[in-house]
Design a protein around this motif. Structure first.
Motif, PDB file in Angstrom:
ATOM      1  N   UNK A  91      -8.622   5.783 -14.981  1.00 17.09           N
ATOM      2  CA  UNK A  91      -7.405   5.140 -15.482  1.00 17.09           C
ATOM      3  C   UNK A  91      -6.602   4.704 -14.277  1.00 17.09           C
ATOM      4  N   UNK A  92      -6.177   3.464 -14.243  1.00 17.95           N
ATOM      5  CA  UNK A  92      -5.352   2.941 -13.153  1.00 17.95           C
ATOM      6  C   UNK A  92      -3.927   2.769 -13.665  1.00 17.95           C
ATOM      7  N   UNK A  93      -2.992   3.414 -12.986  1.00 17.74           N
ATOM      8  CA  UNK A  93      -1.587   3.377 -13.383  1.00 17.74           C
ATOM      9  C   UNK A  93      -0.790   2.721 -12.269  1.00 17.74           C
ATOM     10  N   UNK A  94      -0.153   1.615 -12.593  1.00 16.40           N
ATOM     11  CA  UNK A  94       0.656   0.885 -11.617  1.00 16.40           C
ATOM     12  C   UNK A  94      -0.049  -0.290 -10.990  1.00 16.40           C
ATOM     13  N   UNK A  95      -1.329  -0.435 -11.217  1.00 16.72           N
ATOM     14  CA  UNK A  95      -2.076  -1.558 -10.670  1.00 16.72           C
ATOM     15  C   UNK A  95      -3.314  -1.781 -11.522  1.00 16.72           C
ATOM     16  N   UNK A  96      -3.967  -2.924 -11.312  1.00 16.30           N
ATOM     17  CA  UNK A  96      -5.186  -3.253 -12.037  1.00 16.30           C
ATOM     18  C   UNK A  96      -6.177  -3.835 -11.040  1.00 16.30           C
ATOM     19  N   UNK A  97      -7.205  -3.054 -10.691  1.00 19.08           N
ATOM     20  CA  UNK A  97      -8.162  -3.490  -9.681  1.00 19.08           C
ATOM     21  C   UNK A  97      -9.035  -4.647 -10.158  1.00 19.08           C
TER      22      UNK A  97
END
Length: 327
Positions: A91-97
């Motif tokens: 889960x990515x929180x604060x960004x989207x790779x």
């Protein structure tokens, strides 16, 4: 030939009538074979080594299958749902790779710290499915629930931490607190997920001016640490020499102590020897001690001893010869 010019032929020339009974039997046989074939083809399924299969019979969970080839009842009697249980998911929180170079998600990353400063923090979270039954049936979309739960606890921890700690040396503590809080809640409300890791991907102030200020602070801390390390290195280099000096002083002191003790023992022995002689001839010893005292007090005076009676005074010896002085 009829009068209207048409011809009719005898029965042997008419087409034979078809048997509807034979056609029905053929169709029925084909349908049965099709049903059997479909049943056989849908009765076997494969589970790979990263999955577990949850088997339901008439909608009720009846079994969990591991990797391999398995059989189930066809025609919807038993259904199988495969779940990836041995896979680490993120889960990515604060960004989207997946977007342009980790595109920021300001609504997720912007937070208020415990000292009322705004900071942007990005988190990377790893989790896995620990209970496929709970994952499928205990909650609707448990992954969204996990993400919301993590975001809530992140804001809770960051909101009680100073901005210096969030940006510099307090990151590990923030990560540990978030993981502990989320793990406790997941244990209480089991949704089939286990949190594996929580890491701060990046943390920075919201403006460039503040970023530069914090970089300067961090540089100063690193310089201070370097000075401390140099001081410790100097201390470690000097301690052996100082210890050697201490050992030398202690040895000298011990030597002086033993020397004084030996001198005192020697003086006591001499005094005891003199006392033994004095005890044997107290008058002579007393006179000798008197003459020695006079010799020390008046070193340049010649003393004569009166050995006669009355007014008859004769020079016996100079005091120097008697006392062992200069001739």
């Amino acid at each position: 030939m009829e009068t209207d010019g048409t011809y009719h032929f005898s029965g042997e020339n008419q087409p034979p009538k078809r048997s509807f009974k034979g056609i029905g039997k053929t169709v029925l046989t084909a349908l049965v074979l099709a049903v059997v074939l479909i049943g056989v083809l849908t009765s076997f399924y494969t589970v790979d080594d990263k999955q577990q299969a949850v088997v339901t019979t008439f909608g009720k969970v009846t079994d969990i299958k591991d990797a391999g080839l398995h059989f189930k009842l066809p025609f919807g009697i038993q259904r199988v749902q495969k779940v990836d249980v041995n896979v680490y998911q993120k889960i990515e929180i604060g960004y989207d790779s997946k977007q342009n170079a980790g595109n920021r998600q300001d609504s997720e990353s912007s937070m208020i710290t415990g000292d009322y400063n705004i900071v942007d923090v990005n988190f990377f979270v790893e989790y896995k499915i620990s209970n496929p039954v709970q994952f499928l049936y205990s909650a609707h979309d448990p992954e969204i629930i996990l993400k919301n739960l993590i975001q809530s606890q992140i804001r809770n921890v960051v909101g009680s931490t100073s901005v210096d700690a969030v940006l510099t040396d307090g990151k590990e503590n923030v990560q540990m607190q978030v993981k502990e809080l989320v793990t406790e809640i997941l244990a209480e409300y089991d949704i089939g997920l286990t949190l594996m890791d929580v890491r701060i991907q990046d943390s920075e102030p919201p403006t460039q001016e503040v970023i530069e200020a914090f970089k300067a602070v961090e540089t100063a801390k690193q310089t201070a640490q370097a000075v401390v390390n140099e001081a410790k290195a100097y201390q470690n280099a000097r301690i052996p020499n100082a210890q050697a000096d201490v050992d030398k002083l202690l040895q000298d002191a011990e030597y002086q102590k033993q020397k004084r003790i030996n001198e005192a023992i020697e003086a006591v022995a001499m005094f005891e020897a003199m006392y033994a002689q004095y005890a044997q001839n107290p008058d002579i010893t007393r006179s000798r001690m008197y003459y020695e005292a006079i010799s020390k007090v008046l070193p340049d005076v010649k003393v004569y001893i009166n050995t006669g009676d009355g007014n008859n005074v004769n020079m016996l010896l100079p005091l120097e010869s008697l006392a062992g002085g200069k001739n």
